[in-house]
Design a protein around this motif. Structure first.
Motif, mmCIF file in Angstrom:
data_model
loop_
_atom_site.group_PDB
_atom_site.id
_atom_site.type_symbol
_atom_site.label_atom_id
_atom_site.label_comp_id
_atom_site.label_asym_id
_atom_site.label_seq_id
_atom_site.Cartn_x
_atom_site.Cartn_y
_atom_site.Cartn_z
ATOM 1 N N PRO A 171 0.806 -1.234 0.000
ATOM 2 C CA PRO A 171 0.000 0.000 0.000
ATOM 3 C C PRO A 171 0.834 1.277 0.000
ATOM 4 C CG PRO A 171 -0.117 -1.092 2.131
ATOM 5 C CD PRO A 171 0.598 -2.029 1.203
ATOM 6 N N THR A 172 2.015 1.237 0.590
ATOM 7 C CA THR A 172 2.822 2.469 0.628
ATOM 8 C C THR A 172 3.269 2.905 -0.762
ATOM 9 O OG1 THR A 172 4.817 1.173 1.095
ATOM 10 C CG2 THR A 172 3.651 2.104 2.990
ATOM 11 N N TRP A 180 1.444 3.167 -3.188
ATOM 12 C CA TRP A 180 0.306 3.879 -3.782
ATOM 13 C C TRP A 180 -0.047 5.164 -3.025
ATOM 14 C CZ3 TRP A 180 -2.083 2.196 -8.244
ATOM 15 C CH2 TRP A 180 -1.694 0.943 -8.706
ATOM 16 N N HIS A 181 0.761 5.535 -2.045
ATOM 17 C CA HIS A 181 0.467 6.754 -1.286
ATOM 18 C C HIS A 181 0.402 7.977 -2.190
ATOM 19 C CE1 HIS A 181 1.311 5.579 3.152
ATOM 20 N NE2 HIS A 181 0.687 4.612 2.504
ATOM 21 N N TRP A 182 1.247 8.031 -3.226
ATOM 22 C CA TRP A 182 1.241 9.177 -4.138
ATOM 23 C C TRP A 182 -0.146 9.385 -4.745
ATOM 24 C CZ3 TRP A 182 -0.305 8.536 -9.117
ATOM 25 C CH2 TRP A 182 -0.348 7.213 -9.593
ATOM 26 N N ILE A 215 -3.204 8.305 -3.598
ATOM 27 C CA ILE A 215 -4.230 8.706 -2.631
ATOM 28 C C ILE A 215 -3.977 10.127 -2.153
ATOM 29 C CG2 ILE A 215 -3.167 7.757 -0.536
ATOM 30 C CD1 ILE A 215 -6.885 7.615 -1.403
ATOM 31 N N ASN A 216 -2.707 10.505 -2.002
ATOM 32 C CA ASN A 216 -2.405 11.877 -1.579
ATOM 33 C C ASN A 216 -2.857 12.890 -2.621
ATOM 34 O OD1 ASN A 216 -1.348 11.073 0.869
ATOM 35 N ND2 ASN A 216 0.736 10.917 0.091
ATOM 36 N N LEU A 270 -6.111 1.796 1.405
ATOM 37 C CA LEU A 270 -5.585 1.248 0.162
ATOM 38 C C LEU A 270 -5.718 -0.276 0.099
ATOM 39 C CD1 LEU A 270 -2.487 3.577 -0.222
ATOM 40 C CD2 LEU A 270 -4.488 3.498 -1.730
ATOM 41 N N VAL A 284 -4.242 5.503 5.852
ATOM 42 C CA VAL A 284 -4.056 5.413 4.405
ATOM 43 C C VAL A 284 -3.808 3.968 3.978
ATOM 44 C CG1 VAL A 284 -2.616 6.152 2.464
ATOM 45 C CG2 VAL A 284 -3.274 7.799 4.213
ATOM 46 N N ASN A 285 -2.944 3.254 4.712
ATOM 47 C CA ASN A 285 -2.640 1.878 4.326
ATOM 48 C C ASN A 285 -3.876 0.988 4.376
ATOM 49 O OD1 ASN A 285 0.016 2.442 3.790
ATOM 50 N ND2 ASN A 285 0.767 1.692 5.747
ATOM 51 N N ASN A 309 -7.135 9.596 6.527
ATOM 52 C CA ASN A 309 -5.863 9.833 7.215
ATOM 53 C C ASN A 309 -5.896 9.522 8.702
ATOM 54 O OD1 ASN A 309 -4.138 10.721 5.096
ATOM 55 N ND2 ASN A 309 -5.262 12.653 5.045
#
Length: 126
Positions: free
Chosen positions: A26-27, A29-31, A33-34, A58, A54-55, A49
């Motif tokens: 999931p990390t 894909w942070h870009w 979701i952010n 996702l 976030v994780n 958040n």
């Protein structure tokens, strides 16, 4: 071969790939979701958040995409279920494009939007 078949298989393959990656990484894909969260109402950003994280969000998205893939690959799926499924995929891809903006991945999302729209047109055709 009916044109519905390669559309379903192609979309399912995409959802399998991204669904597995969302669950496992999931990390990575942070870009995405952010970028999306800045365009959504504050309550949604706060929910993602601060409430679930976030994780987790996702990973749930990834499981949802895997479910979509299985449904797309279920060849005996009744038309009354395929119709809203195809429409959902089209709407989802539209909002991904709108919420994440134009970037290096836009070409892929445009193709998926087109495939979803084509599948929706086929599913609703009499």
């Amino acid at each position: 071969m009916k044109p519905e078949a390669p559309l379903r298989v192609g979309l399912a393959a995409t959802y399998i790939f991204s669904g597995i990656d969302l669950v496992k990484n999931p990390t990575a894909w942070h870009w995405a979701i952010n970028q999306a969260l800045v365009n959504l109402p504050d309550f949604f950003s706060t929910f993602v958040n601060e409430t679930i994280g976030v994780n987790t969000f996702l990973k749930v998205q990834g499981v949802g995409e895997l479910i979509l893939a299985v449904l797309l690959l279920t060849w005996f799926l009744p038309k009354k279920i395929l119709q809203p499924l195809a429409a959902f995929i089209t709407v989802e891809m539209f909002f991904i494009l709108v919420l994440t903006g134009i970037d290096y991945y836009t070409f892929r999302d445009l193709g998926l939007l087109g495939a979803g729209l084509a599948l929706t047109a086929i599913a609703y055709r009499k």
